[in-house]
Design a protein around this motif. Structure first.
Motif, PDB file in Angstrom:
ATOM      1  N   GLY A 190      -8.978   5.643  -4.347  1.00 28.06           N
ATOM      2  CA  GLY A 190      -8.151   6.487  -3.489  1.00 28.06           C
ATOM      3  C   GLY A 190      -7.036   5.703  -2.823  1.00 28.06           C
ATOM      4  O   GLY A 190      -6.794   4.535  -3.155  1.00 28.06           O
ATOM      5  N   PRO A 191      -6.318   6.346  -1.870  1.00 30.35           N
ATOM      6  CA  PRO A 191      -5.182   5.676  -1.221  1.00 30.35           C
ATOM      7  C   PRO A 191      -5.591   4.365  -0.553  1.00 30.35           C
ATOM      8  O   PRO A 191      -6.712   4.224  -0.048  1.00 30.35           O
ATOM      9  N   PHE A 192      -4.682   3.407  -0.569  1.00 35.18           N
ATOM     10  CA  PHE A 192      -4.942   2.107   0.037  1.00 35.18           C
ATOM     11  C   PHE A 192      -4.624   2.157   1.525  1.00 35.18           C
ATOM     12  O   PHE A 192      -3.579   2.675   1.929  1.00 35.18           O
ATOM     13  N   LYS A 193      -5.503   1.601   2.347  1.00 39.58           N
ATOM     14  CA  LYS A 193      -5.280   1.596   3.791  1.00 39.58           C
ATOM     15  C   LYS A 193      -4.153   0.652   4.179  1.00 39.58           C
ATOM     16  O   LYS A 193      -3.348   0.953   5.062  1.00 39.58           O
ATOM     17  N   ASP A 194      -4.114  -0.517   3.551  1.00 38.91           N
ATOM     18  CA  ASP A 194      -3.095  -1.502   3.864  1.00 38.91           C
ATOM     19  C   ASP A 194      -3.013  -2.494   2.705  1.00 38.91           C
ATOM     20  O   ASP A 194      -3.744  -2.384   1.716  1.00 38.91           O
ATOM     21  N   ASP A 195      -2.107  -3.465   2.836  1.00 39.68           N
ATOM     22  CA  ASP A 195      -1.908  -4.421   1.754  1.00 39.68           C
ATOM     23  C   ASP A 195      -3.142  -5.284   1.504  1.00 39.68           C
ATOM     24  O   ASP A 195      -3.424  -5.667   0.369  1.00 39.68           O
ATOM     25  N   LYS A 196      -3.864  -5.600   2.570  1.00 38.54           N
ATOM     26  CA  LYS A 196      -5.070  -6.406   2.419  1.00 38.54           C
ATOM     27  C   LYS A 196      -6.075  -5.693   1.528  1.00 38.54           C
ATOM     28  O   LYS A 196      -6.728  -6.321   0.674  1.00 38.54           O
ATOM     29  N   GLU A 197      -6.195  -4.381   1.690  1.00 36.62           N
ATOM     30  CA  GLU A 197      -7.149  -3.645   0.857  1.00 36.62           C
ATOM     31  C   GLU A 197      -6.725  -3.653  -0.606  1.00 36.62           C
ATOM     32  O   GLU A 197      -7.577  -3.671  -1.501  1.00 36.62           O
ATOM     33  N   VAL A 198      -5.423  -3.642  -0.881  1.00 32.44           N
ATOM     34  CA  VAL A 198      -4.967  -3.704  -2.269  1.00 32.44           C
ATOM     35  C   VAL A 198      -5.497  -4.979  -2.935  1.00 32.44           C
ATOM     36  O   VAL A 198      -6.059  -4.943  -4.029  1.00 32.44           O
TER      37      VAL A 198
ATOM     38  N   ALA B  20       0.834  -1.204   0.000  1.00 33.06           N
ATOM     39  CA  ALA B  20       0.000   0.000   0.000  1.00 33.06           C
ATOM     40  C   ALA B  20       0.865   1.249   0.000  1.00 33.06           C
ATOM     41  O   ALA B  20       0.597   2.223  -0.713  1.00 33.06           O
ATOM     42  N   SER B  21       1.927   1.211   0.803  1.00 29.70           N
ATOM     43  CA  SER B  21       2.845   2.343   0.869  1.00 29.70           C
ATOM     44  C   SER B  21       3.453   2.630  -0.491  1.00 29.70           C
ATOM     45  O   SER B  21       3.532   3.778  -0.928  1.00 29.70           O
ATOM     46  N   ARG B  22       3.885   1.574  -1.166  1.00 25.32           N
ATOM     47  CA  ARG B  22       4.509   1.752  -2.474  1.00 25.32           C
ATOM     48  C   ARG B  22       3.533   2.343  -3.469  1.00 25.32           C
ATOM     49  O   ARG B  22       3.853   3.303  -4.192  1.00 25.32           O
ATOM     50  N   LEU B  23       2.323   1.813  -3.527  1.00 27.72           N
ATOM     51  CA  LEU B  23       1.337   2.313  -4.478  1.00 27.72           C
ATOM     52  C   LEU B  23       0.899   3.731  -4.137  1.00 27.72           C
ATOM     53  O   LEU B  23       0.733   4.567  -5.032  1.00 27.72           O
ATOM     54  N   ASN B  24       0.713   4.012  -2.854  1.00 20.61           N
ATOM     55  CA  ASN B  24       0.284   5.349  -2.440  1.00 20.61           C
ATOM     56  C   ASN B  24       1.333   6.415  -2.732  1.00 20.61           C
ATOM     57  O   ASN B  24       1.018   7.601  -2.800  1.00 20.61           O
ATOM     58  N   SER B  25       2.589   6.009  -2.876  1.00 21.70           N
ATOM     59  CA  SER B  25       3.657   6.980  -3.112  1.00 21.70           C
ATOM     60  C   SER B  25       3.693   7.449  -4.563  1.00 21.70           C
ATOM     61  O   SER B  25       4.397   8.403  -4.884  1.00 21.70           O
ATOM     62  N   MET B  26       2.932   6.801  -5.447  1.00 17.64           N
ATOM     63  CA  MET B  26       2.986   7.113  -6.879  1.00 17.64           C
ATOM     64  C   MET B  26       1.918   8.130  -7.256  1.00 17.64           C
ATOM     65  O   MET B  26       0.833   8.174  -6.667  1.00 17.64           O
ATOM     66  N   ASN B  27       2.231   8.957  -8.268  1.00 19.84           N
ATOM     67  CA  ASN B  27       1.175   9.784  -8.834  1.00 19.84           C
ATOM     68  C   ASN B  27       0.326   8.911  -9.761  1.00 19.84           C
ATOM     69  O   ASN B  27       0.636   7.736  -9.984  1.00 19.84           O
ATOM     70  N   ASP B  28      -0.749   9.472 -10.310  1.00 20.29           N
ATOM     71  CA  ASP B  28      -1.698   8.648 -11.070  1.00 20.29           C
ATOM     72  C   ASP B  28      -1.057   8.000 -12.296  1.00 20.29           C
ATOM     73  O   ASP B  28      -1.353   6.846 -12.629  1.00 20.29           O
TER      74      ASP B  28
ATOM     75  N   THR C 179      -2.245 -11.522 -11.060  1.00 22.34           N
ATOM     76  CA  THR C 179      -2.289 -10.111 -10.677  1.00 22.34           C
ATOM     77  C   THR C 179      -1.841  -9.918  -9.238  1.00 22.34           C
ATOM     78  O   THR C 179      -1.054  -9.011  -8.932  1.00 22.34           O
ATOM     79  N   GLU C 180      -2.334 -10.757  -8.324  1.00 22.77           N
ATOM     80  CA  GLU C 180      -1.941 -10.624  -6.921  1.00 22.77           C
ATOM     81  C   GLU C 180      -0.447 -10.846  -6.737  1.00 22.77           C
ATOM     82  O   GLU C 180       0.216 -10.108  -5.992  1.00 22.77           O
ATOM     83  N   ILE C 181       0.087 -11.846  -7.406  1.00 24.13           N
ATOM     84  CA  ILE C 181       1.530 -12.109  -7.310  1.00 24.13           C
ATOM     85  C   ILE C 181       2.330 -10.916  -7.825  1.00 24.13           C
ATOM     86  O   ILE C 181       3.305 -10.464  -7.212  1.00 24.13           O
ATOM     87  N   ARG C 182       1.897 -10.374  -8.950  1.00 21.75           N
ATOM     88  CA  ARG C 182       2.624  -9.250  -9.535  1.00 21.75           C
ATOM     89  C   ARG C 182       2.490  -7.983  -8.693  1.00 21.75           C
ATOM     90  O   ARG C 182       3.424  -7.176  -8.631  1.00 21.75           O
ATOM     91  N   LEU C 183       1.338  -7.791  -8.070  1.00 20.67           N
ATOM     92  CA  LEU C 183       1.180  -6.650  -7.169  1.00 20.67           C
ATOM     93  C   LEU C 183       2.217  -6.705  -6.056  1.00 20.67           C
ATOM     94  O   LEU C 183       2.858  -5.703  -5.726  1.00 20.67           O
ATOM     95  N   ARG C 184       2.408  -7.883  -5.484  1.00 24.70           N
ATOM     96  CA  ARG C 184       3.349  -8.004  -4.369  1.00 24.70           C
ATOM     97  C   ARG C 184       4.795  -7.823  -4.841  1.00 24.70           C
ATOM     98  O   ARG C 184       5.662  -7.443  -4.051  1.00 24.70           O
ATOM     99  N   LYS C 185       5.040  -8.054  -6.112  1.00 22.89           N
ATOM    100  CA  LYS C 185       6.382  -7.817  -6.645  1.00 22.89           C
ATOM    101  C   LYS C 185       6.687  -6.328  -6.804  1.00 22.89           C
ATOM    102  O   LYS C 185       7.832  -5.952  -7.082  1.00 22.89           O
ATOM    103  N   LEU C 186       5.679  -5.491  -6.632  1.00 29.01           N
ATOM    104  CA  LEU C 186       5.905  -4.044  -6.700  1.00 29.01           C
ATOM    105  C   LEU C 186       6.505  -3.489  -5.417  1.00 29.01           C
ATOM    106  O   LEU C 186       6.929  -2.332  -5.387  1.00 29.01           O
ATOM    107  N   ILE C 187       6.533  -4.292  -4.355  1.00 31.20           N
ATOM    108  CA  ILE C 187       7.126  -3.828  -3.099  1.00 31.20           C
ATOM    109  C   ILE C 187       8.609  -3.587  -3.331  1.00 31.20           C
ATOM    110  O   ILE C 187       9.321  -4.462  -3.803  1.00 31.20           O
ATOM    111  N   PRO C 188       9.121  -2.360  -3.000  1.00 27.44           N
ATOM    112  CA  PRO C 188      10.533  -2.063  -3.293  1.00 27.44           C
ATOM    113  C   PRO C 188      11.460  -2.815  -2.362  1.00 27.44           C
ATOM    114  O   PRO C 188      11.080  -3.238  -1.292  1.00 27.44           O
TER     115      PRO C 188
END
Length: 619
Positions: A487-495, A455-463, A610-619
Motif C-alpha cells: 500500500g501507500p508509503f508513509k515516508d521515504d524511510k519506509e520505502v 514516498a510522495s512520488r511513488l504514491n502519486s503513481m497508479n499500479d 536499488t536504493e540509489i535508483r529509488l532515490r533517483k525517482l524523486i522528481p
C-alpha cells in the motif's frame, strides 16, 4: 445536513476522480483519512452513507500561490477571509507567499510571527514559504528546517521595499543550500532591463508592452542555466508567456528539475478583452494575447506546465486605482482564490479537458512539488480525506460582494462560470456547504514533509506506473509485487525499509531475474542496445569506465567472461563513484569465492543499487 462524526462514514458518487480515472465508487473515511474505495453495495448497513448522486468528487485543491498579507496588511487580506474563500472554492490547502505581510517572511522569527497570526483563524490547511532577499542567505537553511514549503525569490522589483530582488549571488547561494535539502526555489521570472514607463497610464496595451515577453525569457534562461549548474529544484511561478515553453521543454527533456506554474487568469483572459482603465486586470507579468493564451492552455494539457495556482494577490480597492484607471499606479494582483475550480472547469469545457486533468494540475502535482504528496492531492487509501463535491453542470454569475475574500474587486465580475462547489471536506470534516462555512475553523498549519519526497512520488503513481518505475530499480517481479502490495508509503524511510525486507525474502530465481536486467560492467555497447529501461541510470552509474585505459577495459572484459563462466550470472557491484580499475579489483577479489557466497554478495550489491535508483525517482 449534519456534520459526520469521527466514526467511519462513506461518500458515494457516480463520478469520483481517482488517479485511475473517473469512477463510480464509495469513499470510506475513517477519522481524517480515506481508508478505502469500494463498491457502494459493499458498505456495511450500519455505516453512515452520504450519496451525492452524479455530483463530481475531486481531491481538494492545493493552491500553492496565495498572498494572505497578514500580519501587517490585513486590511488587504487575512487568514480568516482568505481561508473562508478557499473553502467555498473547494480549496483545502493554501501556501502563503512570504511578501505583502509585514514583516516579510525572510527569517524564522518572521515565520513564527506569521504562524502566530494565522493560529485559530484558518478554515483550511495552510503552509508557508520563506523568502530570499539580499543579506538573508544564512537564513535559508533555518527557514527550510523550520518547515517552509519552498523559498521564493524575485528576479525583479517586487513592489515592496522590504522584499528586494535577489541577484545572481543570492540565487547561487540559495540553490547551493537547497540542493542538499531537495526543497524548491520559487522564482518570479522577469528580468527588467530598464525603468518601466507606461506611455498612456490608462492604456492596457501600453502597460503590457512596458513588461515585454523578453523580460520573462531572459529570467527563465538564467534560471535554467543555474538549474543546470546546481541541479536544485526550481519552480517558475505564474508563467505568462508561451515564448518560453520550448526552452522549458528542452530543459525538462535534459532531466533538469524544473517545474512550472501558470494561473487561471492567463488561461482564461486575453488582452483583447481588457479595456482602457480596467486596472482590476493588472498583474505582473501581464495577460497577453489570445494566441499566447491558447498555447499556454496546450502546455497545461501536455504537462509542460504542471501546476495552476491562483496568485491571489488582493489589496484594498483604493490601491487598484479603479476611479482613475491608472495602470502605472495601481497595485498589480488578481483576486480569485475562490474561483479557481470554476474558472478552470469553464476552460476545460472549451478545451476538452477532463476532471482528471484538473485534479492533476490543481491537486496531485502541487502536492508532489511542495512536499505534501504522501498525504494530500489524491483520492486514494491512506490520504487525507480532503474532498470537493461540485456540480459540473451548475453555473453562476460572479459578484465580488458574494465572494469570501476581504474585498469585492475581481476581474471576473459579472462573468458566468461553470462548476459550482456544493461541499468541501477537510480531513474528513465538512467545512463548507450551501454557501457558508460549517463548524469550527479546523485548518492546520503545515510543515513540508521533507522526508516524504520519494514516498510522495511513488504514491502519486497508479499500479502500472509504479510497477514500471520500480522495474528500473530492481527487475525482480517478486520484489516489485511486495513493494506494491504494502500500500501507500508513509515516508521515504519506509520505502527503503520495505525494499530491504522484500529483498530478504527473494530466492535464487528472483535474484537472477534482477541481475539479468543489468548490463555487464563496462559493456557500454550492450548498455545502449539492450537495456533501454535502465540505460540512463546505468550509464551514469558506470561513468567511471569512460576515462579508463584500453588495458583496464580489456582486463575488465576478460574478467567478466571468467566470472560469468564460473557463476552463471553477470558481475553485480554498486558502481556509483567507482573507477573501472576499482571495479576490476573488486571483481578479481570475488572471483575465487563459491557460487553461494557470490550470490549473497551480488544480492547485497543489488539492494544498494536499488536504493540509489529509488532515490533517483524523486522528481
Amino acid at each position: 445536513m449534519a456534520e459526520p462524526s469521527t466514526a467511519a462514514f462513506a461518500i458515494t458518487s457516480t463520478r469520483v476522480v481517482t488517479p485511475e480515472g473517473e469512477v463510480d465508487t464509495a469513499i470510506v473515511i475513517e477519522g481524517d483519512k480515506i481508508s478505502e474505495l469500494k463498491n457502494r453495495a459493499e458498505i456495511p448497513f450500519h455505516m453512515p452513507l452520504i450519496d451525492v448522486g452524479d455530483s463530481m468528487v475531486s481531491p481538494g485543491i492545493i493552491d500553492a500561490h496565495v498572498h494572505v498579507n497578514e500580519p501587517g496588511r490585513t486590511n488587504w487580506e487575512g487568514f480568516e477571509t482568505a481561508t473562508r474563500a478557499a473553502a467555498a472554492g473547494g480549496v483545502t490547502t493554501i501556501i502563503d507567499m512570504p511578501l505583502n505581510s509585514s514583516p516579510v517572511t525572510t527569517t524564522v522569527e518572521a515565520l513564527r510571527i506569521k504562524q502566530a497570526a494565522a493560529h485559530g483563524k484558518c478554515a483550511v490547511d495552510v503552509g508557508f514559504y520563506g523568502g530570499l532577499v539580499p543579506g538573508n542567505e544564512n537564513d535559508i537553511a533555518k527557514l527550510v528546517d523550520a518547515g517552509v514549503m519552498g523559498i521564493k525569490a524575485f528576479l525583479c522589483d517586487s513592489g515592496l521595499d522590504e522584499f528586494p530582488a535577489a541577484g545572481e549571488k543570492e540565487l547561487r547561494s540559495a540553490l547551493q543550500t537547497l540542493r542538499s535539502k531537495n526543497v524548491p526555489l520559487l522564482a518570479h521570472a522577469e528580468v527588467v532591463g530598464n525603468t518601466i514607463t507606461i506611455a498612456d497610464p490608462r492604456s492596457y496595451n501600453d502597460y503590457a508592452n512596458s513588461r515585454p515577453e523578453s523580460y520573462e525569457i531572459a529570467a527563465i534562461k538564467q534560471l535554467i542555466d543555474l538549474c543546470r549548474t546546481y541541479v536544485t529544484p526550481i519552480h517558475i511561478v505564474h508563467l505568462a508567456t508561451s515564448a518560453a515553453l520550448s526552452m522549458i521543454a528542452e530543459a525538462k527533456a535534459e532531466g533538469l528539475p524544473i517545474t512550472v506554474e501558470t494561473c487561471p487568469h492567463y488561461l482564461f483572459f486575453e488582452a483583447g478583452q481588457i479595456g482602457e482603465g480596467q486596472t482590476s486586470f493588472k498583474c505582473a507579468p501581464p495577460i497577453r494575447d489570445q494566441t499566447n493564451r491558447d498555447l499556454l492552455r496546450d502546455a497545461v494539457a501536455s504537462g509542460i506546465i504542471e501546476t495552476v495556482g491562483s496568485d491571489h494577490s488582493p489589496c484594498s480597492p483604493d490601491l487598484k486605482c479603479l476611479e482613475t484607471g491608472d495602470f502605472s499606479k495601481a497595485w498589480g494582483g488578481i483576486a480569485s482564490l475562490q474561483l479557481t475550480l470554476s474558472v478552470m472547469w469553464t476552460i476545460a469545457k472549451e478545451a476538452g479537458w477532463t476532471p482528471g486533468l484538473l485534479a492533476e494540475r490543481l491537486s496531485h502535482r502541487p502536492a508532489e512539488v511542495f512536499g505534501l504528496g504522501s498525504t494530500k492531492g489524491r483520492i486514494s487509501p491512506g490520504f487525507d480525506a480532503d474532498l470537493v463535491i461540485w456540480d459540473p453542470a451548475g453555473s453562476f454569475d460572479v459578484h465580488g460582494h458574494e465572494l469570501g475574500h476581504r474585498h469585492d474587486v475581481t476581474p471576473y465580475e459579472n462573468l458566468q462560470l461553470l462548476g459550482r462547489v456544493e461541499q468541501t471536506y477537510l480531513r474528513g470534516k465538512l467545512i463548507y456547504q450551501a454557501g457558508s462555512l460549517v463548524g469550527d475553523r479546523v485548518g492546520k498549519l503545515l510543515h513540508r514533509q521533507s522526508n516524504c519526497l520519494l514516498a510522495s512520488r511513488l504514491n502519486s503513481m497508479n499500479d502500472t506506473q509504479l510497477a514500471d518505475a520500480l522495474e528500473t530499480c530492481c527487475a525482480s517481479k517478486t520484489w516489485i509485487q511486495q513493494m506494491i502490495s504494502g500500500g501507500p508509503f508513509k515516508d521515504d524511510k519506509e520505502v527503503v525499509t520495505r525494499s530491504t525486507e522484500a529483498g530478504q525474502t527473494l530466492g535464487e530465481a528472483d535474484w537472477l531475474e534482477a541481475f539479468s536486467a543489468h548490463p555487464r560492467i563496462g559493456d557500454i555497447d550492450s548498455l545502449r542496445q539492450k537495456y533501454a529501461n535502465t540505460k540512463s541510470i546505468a550509464g551514469n552509474e558506470q561513468s567511471g569506465v569512460n576515462d579508463a585505459s584500453d588495458k583496464v577495459l580489456h582486463q575488465l572484459s576478460a574478467a567478466n567472461d571468467a566470472y560469468y563462466d564460473k557463476f552463471g550470472f553477470i558481475f553485480i557491484v554498486c558502481a556509483t563513484g567507482k573507477s573501472a580499475a576499482e571495479m576490476l579489483a573488486i571483481l578479481e577479489q570475488r572471483l575465487p569465492l563459491s557460487r553461494d557466497q557470490e550470490l549473497a554478495n551480488a544480492a547485497v550489491e543489488q539492494l544498494k543499487i536499488t536504493e540509489i535508483r529509488l532515490r533517483k525517482l524523486i522528481p
